[in-house]
Design an enzyme around this catalytic site. Structure first.
Site, PDB file in Angstrom:
ATOM      1  N   ALA A  18      38.685  30.406  29.052  1.00  0.00           N
ATOM      2  CA  ALA A  18      37.250  30.088  28.657  1.00  0.00           C
ATOM      3  C   ALA A  18      36.969  29.390  27.418  1.00  0.00           C
ATOM      4  O   ALA A  18      36.031  28.670  27.332  1.00  0.00           O
ATOM      5  CB  ALA A  18      36.923  31.796  28.104  1.00  0.00           C
ATOM      6  N   ARG A 111      46.994  29.775  38.227  1.00  0.00           N
ATOM      7  CA  ARG A 111      46.542  29.893  37.043  1.00  0.00           C
ATOM      8  C   ARG A 111      47.038  28.531  36.200  1.00  0.00           C
ATOM      9  O   ARG A 111      46.078  28.157  35.440  1.00  0.00           O
ATOM     10  CB  ARG A 111      46.614  31.309  36.408  1.00  0.00           C
ATOM     11  CG  ARG A 111      46.199  32.333  37.055  1.00  0.00           C
ATOM     12  CD  ARG A 111      46.390  33.711  36.200  1.00  0.00           C
ATOM     13  NE  ARG A 111      45.519  33.668  35.009  1.00  0.00           N
ATOM     14  CZ  ARG A 111      44.458  34.133  34.745  1.00  0.00           C
ATOM     15  NH1 ARG A 111      43.594  34.402  36.051  1.00  0.00           N
ATOM     16  NH2 ARG A 111      43.643  33.916  33.874  1.00  0.00           N
ATOM     17  N   TYR A 218      47.776  35.073  49.448  1.00  0.00           N
ATOM     18  CA  TYR A 218      47.330  33.909  49.757  1.00  0.00           C
ATOM     19  C   TYR A 218      48.141  32.499  49.400  1.00  0.00           C
ATOM     20  O   TYR A 218      49.088  32.797  48.694  1.00  0.00           O
ATOM     21  CB  TYR A 218      45.836  33.591  49.469  1.00  0.00           C
ATOM     22  CG  TYR A 218      45.609  33.906  47.627  1.00  0.00           C
ATOM     23  CD1 TYR A 218      46.049  32.700  47.079  1.00  0.00           C
ATOM     24  CD2 TYR A 218      45.125  35.085  47.633  1.00  0.00           C
ATOM     25  CE1 TYR A 218      45.831  32.922  45.509  1.00  0.00           C
ATOM     26  CE2 TYR A 218      45.016  35.238  46.141  1.00  0.00           C
ATOM     27  CZ  TYR A 218      45.283  34.163  45.248  1.00  0.00           C
ATOM     28  OH  TYR A 218      45.186  34.409  43.811  1.00  0.00           O
ATOM     29  N   ASP A 295      36.502  36.620  28.284  1.00  0.00           N
ATOM     30  CA  ASP A 295      37.051  37.884  28.270  1.00  0.00           C
ATOM     31  C   ASP A 295      36.793  38.812  27.028  1.00  0.00           C
ATOM     32  O   ASP A 295      36.649  39.968  26.761  1.00  0.00           O
ATOM     33  CB  ASP A 295      38.575  37.985  28.581  1.00  0.00           C
ATOM     34  CG  ASP A 295      38.648  37.851  30.249  1.00  0.00           C
ATOM     35  OD1 ASP A 295      37.957  37.918  30.996  1.00  0.00           O
ATOM     36  OD2 ASP A 295      39.912  37.968  30.457  1.00  0.00           O
TER      37      ASP A 295
END
Length: 416
Positions: A18, A111, A218, A295
């Protein structure tokens, strides 16, 4: 830093997804942006994440989508199965009509790779990045935000963006609340894909739904790694233990699942588990010249795979509401920040509240047993591929942050 005071147009607190996205967005508008991170180095912990089109559209607008695609994977399908029987419940093709409808691809990426793409974007754009800065408090003084740090250095800015995560130091400025325990924990793991890896489903995102548990698999990094996440209801976490010394809970949670699911547990790292929290939605994210995002503002459970996606949406909307009002041909207009962050809050709070609440309900539906499981499976199986009624509200191009959605005009309508 040796200066006792550092001045900037925008101060971003937090160097996660973020914070980097917000810093890049405002730097692209022309702001002088400083981002401070308390860790000694920038980095991201975890495994894979899913970027739905509402997020990849934002990367596309910043010219970063191709970099993400170079290291990520475009899965062919999203598939849901019953973990006890292995029965397929529903699937969604993620190319073709899906990608055309939503204007961007569905991407799965590690990530740390997405974090690096955003970090490099900030570096290239000229964001000032500072590590080892612990912000203890923020106040508004003479119309500017002042961040006080543990080292005694004050940072002044026209606006402060609080992007310091679930356990935000700055959230108490706007809400007297605490993270909410879900009673569920996650174990994660990434392992190399080898010739011995079962070849089925290596091009898809697969979700197995079981009573009080689910498992997701995945591929990552152009198909070189297999990402596995196991989530289950934890008796020890319900007792308040964030970490747990053994794997007996993990094994017990999946004992009734099909062999393919139980075999997948071998891919997990069990030295650390992730307790799953969110918070109740709040309407106000603004305190003087400080505004929360990501968040810190709207932590959510991962069932819709929207945590990072909503952070990117936040940044896109912040960019839109401030462009042309805060950042003018004559430079930065500090007085316009009050209206800009108010508009940002107005646009984003309702949408993220819906995502937070829907994620809770969605997770409950994944983990039911007995008659509820039978009814859930019937509902899932009644859905046909490319039935978009459940996706449009979340992925649609008319949602906030999309290039076709001018946020300043929208905000004026909402606040009128």
């Amino acid at each position: 830093m040796s200066d006792l005071k550092s001045s900037t147009d925008v101060l971003v607190i937090g160097g996660g997804m973020a914070g980097l996205a917000g810093a890049l967005a405002l730097r692209e508008n022309g702001a002088d942006v400083t981002l401070v991170e308390r860790a000694p180095e920038f980095g991201e912990v975890g495994a894979g994440l899913q970027m739905a089109p509402n997020a990849s559209r934002v990367l596309k607008r910043w010219g970063l989508l191709e970099k993400a695609l170079e290291i990520g994977v475009r899965p062919k399908h999203l598939v849901f199965r019953d973990a006890v029987t292995g029965e397929e419940l529903t699937r969604q093709a993620l190319g073709g009509e899906f990608e055309e409808r939503y204007g961007a691809p569905y991407v799965v990426i590690h990530r740390s790779d997405l974090h690096r793409v955003l970090l490099e974007g900030c570096e290239a754009a000229g964001v000032k990045l500072v590590n080892d800065v612990m912000v203890e408090s923020v106040e508004t003084v003479n119309g500017r935000g002042v961040a006080h740090t543990a080292a005694g250095v004050d940072y002044e800015a026209d606006v402060v963006i609080g992007a310091d995560g679930l356990k935000s130091t700055l959230r108490p400025l706007v809400a007297d609340d605490e993270p909410v325990s879900s009673a569920y924990v996650a174990y994660r793991g990434t392992v190399p894909i080898t010739e011995n890896t079962p070849k089925a489903d290596l091009e898809d995102v697969i979700v197995y739904l079981g009573p009080d548990c689910h498992l997701v698999q995945y591929p990552l990094r152009k198909g070189e790694l297999l990402n596995t996440v196991a989530v289950f209801k934890s008796p020890s976490f319900e007792r308040g233990e964030e970490q747990y010394g053994g794997v007996d809970e993990l094994d017990a949670a999946y004992q009734d699942c099909i062999p393919a699911v139980q075999d997948a547990l071998k891919n997990l790292g069990t030295a650390m588990r992730w307790p799953m929290y969110d918070r109740d939605p709040i309407e106000n994210w603004v305190a003087g010249r400080m505004v929360l995002m990501g968040d810190a503002a709207h932590p959510m459970l991962q069932y819709l795979a929207q945590g990072a996606c909503q952070a990117l949406e936040d940044a896109a909307v912040l960019q839109d509401v401030s462009n042309g009002t805060v950042f003018t041909a004559d430079g930065v207009n500090p007085a316009a920040w009050d209206q800009a962050i108010k508009e940002f809050n107005t646009i984003r709070a309702g949408r993220t509240s819906r995502v937070q609440r829907t994620a809770r309900v969605w997770g409950e539906s994944w983990h039911v047993s007995g008659l509820a499981r039978t009814l859930r499976n019937l509902l899932f199986k009644s859905r046909t591929d490319n039935n978009f009624q459940y996706n449009d509200w979340l992925y649609g191009q008319d949602q906030p942050g999309s290039p076709s959605r001018p946020e300043a005009a929208l905000a004026k309508t909402l606040s009128a």
